[in-house]
Design a protein around this motif. Structure first.
Motif, short mmCIF file in Angstrom:
data_model
loop_
_atom_site.label_atom_id
_atom_site.label_comp_id
_atom_site.label_asym_id
_atom_site.label_seq_id
_atom_site.Cartn_x
_atom_site.Cartn_y
_atom_site.Cartn_z
N UNK A 62 82.33 -31.90 81.34
CA UNK A 62 83.43 -30.93 81.19
C UNK A 62 82.90 -29.50 81.16
N UNK A 63 81.78 -29.22 80.42
CA UNK A 63 81.12 -27.82 80.50
C UNK A 63 80.84 -27.36 81.70
N UNK A 64 80.31 -28.49 82.54
CA UNK A 64 79.67 -28.08 83.82
C UNK A 64 81.08 -27.80 84.89
N UNK A 65 81.96 -28.75 84.72
CA UNK A 65 83.35 -28.15 85.60
C UNK A 65 83.99 -27.07 85.12
N UNK A 66 84.24 -26.74 83.71
CA UNK A 66 84.55 -25.46 83.42
C UNK A 66 83.96 -24.26 83.96
N UNK A 67 82.47 -24.36 83.80
CA UNK A 67 81.57 -23.31 84.21
C UNK A 67 81.65 -22.83 85.81
N UNK A 68 81.46 -24.00 86.56
CA UNK A 68 81.52 -24.04 87.97
C UNK A 68 82.95 -23.83 88.60
N UNK A 69 84.00 -24.31 87.77
CA UNK A 69 85.25 -24.03 88.17
C UNK A 69 85.67 -22.50 88.05
N UNK A 70 85.43 -22.14 86.91
CA UNK A 70 85.44 -20.60 86.53
C UNK A 70 84.90 -19.62 87.65
N UNK A 71 83.47 -20.22 87.97
CA UNK A 71 82.89 -19.30 88.89
C UNK A 71 83.50 -19.40 90.33
N UNK A 72 84.29 -20.51 90.80
CA UNK A 72 84.73 -20.76 91.94
C UNK A 72 85.91 -19.65 91.79
N UNK A 73 86.68 -19.81 90.60
CA UNK A 73 88.07 -19.29 90.48
C UNK A 73 87.97 -17.63 90.52
N UNK A 74 86.84 -17.16 89.88
CA UNK A 74 86.46 -15.73 90.04
C UNK A 74 86.33 -15.53 91.39
N UNK A 75 85.49 -16.14 92.10
CA UNK A 75 85.17 -15.68 93.66
C UNK A 75 86.48 -15.73 94.35
N UNK A 76 87.33 -16.92 94.46
CA UNK A 76 88.55 -16.84 94.91
C UNK A 76 89.44 -15.73 94.61
N UNK A 77 89.54 -15.34 93.18
CA UNK A 77 90.36 -14.08 92.91
C UNK A 77 89.91 -12.84 93.59
N UNK A 78 88.46 -12.79 93.60
CA UNK A 78 88.16 -11.39 94.02
C UNK A 78 88.44 -11.39 95.57
N UNK A 79 88.25 -12.37 96.24
CA UNK A 79 88.71 -12.43 97.74
C UNK A 79 90.09 -12.25 98.19
N UNK A 80 91.02 -12.91 97.33
CA UNK A 80 92.38 -12.50 97.22
C UNK A 80 92.76 -11.22 97.06
N UNK A 81 92.21 -10.66 95.96
CA UNK A 81 92.45 -9.30 95.47
C UNK A 81 92.02 -8.27 96.66
N UNK A 82 90.91 -8.66 97.24
CA UNK A 82 90.24 -7.70 98.27
C UNK A 82 91.37 -7.54 99.03
N UNK A 83 91.73 -8.65 99.61
CA UNK A 83 92.96 -8.68 100.84
C UNK A 83 94.14 -7.84 100.23
N UNK A 84 94.58 -8.06 99.36
CA UNK A 84 95.79 -7.53 98.54
C UNK A 84 95.74 -5.80 98.56
N UNK A 85 94.23 -5.45 98.06
CA UNK A 85 93.87 -4.11 98.02
C UNK A 85 94.01 -3.56 99.42
N UNK A 86 93.30 -4.15 100.12
CA UNK A 86 93.41 -3.82 101.75
C UNK A 86 94.83 -3.54 102.19
#
Length: 225
Positions: A42-66
């Protein structure tokens, strides 16, 4: 886009506040997706899931910022933020969280990242507007706020329940961001720049409409009940 020290810290504070207020449901989805896994996974899934979610969120936000640099899209984004701010404080029934618990680490990881990406579109738009096109500010704000949301979701939800004013502050921040986006759009900035007081008046008007209207609607509902 260069930001002064004051703009940088006010933008960072706005991003963290917006994410904390808007992303409470995302934290619940993450918990639901991982609930059937053993405690260690559970802890590993939450940690890596959060890491992946941040990466996806940054990519989406970069597209929207552009995209928001294109004439008219900042105006459209600001207008789209207003119903998001209203929905935050609008009285009504909350929807349930239709998320199946995953039985494997990779399934939980996939569910967390996909669910966060789909549910985080409002966050992306609000954060892109608050950042004023500064991607470094977006990354720093998300790195601070997303782990806080995931690991402190229970505390955040209890605080919001105990102090409803937090929701109004968050809705006001979204309305303020919407006003900034509208005033800084390429189609309207030529009119607002020589009249800076109009930009502040627009911010105040939108905050008053969203927060004041939400408060009145809550009172009306309480009286009806």
């Amino acid at each position: 886009m260069e930001l002064s020290g004051t703009d940088f810290f006010s933008g960072l504070l706005a991003i963290i506040l917006l994410d904390l207020v808007l992303a409470g449901d995302n934290a619940i989805v993450i918990a639901l997706a991982a609930r059937n896994l053993p405690k260690t996974l559970q802890r590993k899934a939450v940690f890596w899931g959060t890491f992946g979610a941040v990466a996806v969120r940054v990519a989406l936000t970069a597209i929207v910022v552009y995209l928001l640099k294109l004439p008219g899209l900042m105006l459209a984004g600001g207008l789209l933020l207003l119903p998001i701010a209203w929905k935050l404080i609008k009285p009504g029934e909350e929807g349930g969280h239709e998320v199946d618990a995953a039985n494997s680490f990779w399934a939980a990881l996939r569910t967390i990242v996909v669910a966060d990406a789909l549910m985080g579109l409002d966050n992306v738009l609000a954060i892109a507007g608050a950042s004023k096109g500064h991607l470094g500010l977006v990354v720093l704000g998300l790195l601070i706020s997303v782990p806080l949301v995931v690991w402190g979701s229970t505390l955040i939800l209890k605080l919001i329940e105990r102090f409803p004013v937090i929701v109004y502050i968050g809705a006001g921040a979204i309305a303020w961001t919407a006003g900034r986006m509208i005033a800084h759009d390429h189609l309207l900035s030529g009119w607002f720049e020589p009249r800076p007081w109009c930009g502040y008046a627009l911010d105040a008007l939108l905050i008053a409409l969203i927060c004041g209207g939400g408060w009145l609607a809550q009172r009306r509902r309480a009286r009806a009940a």
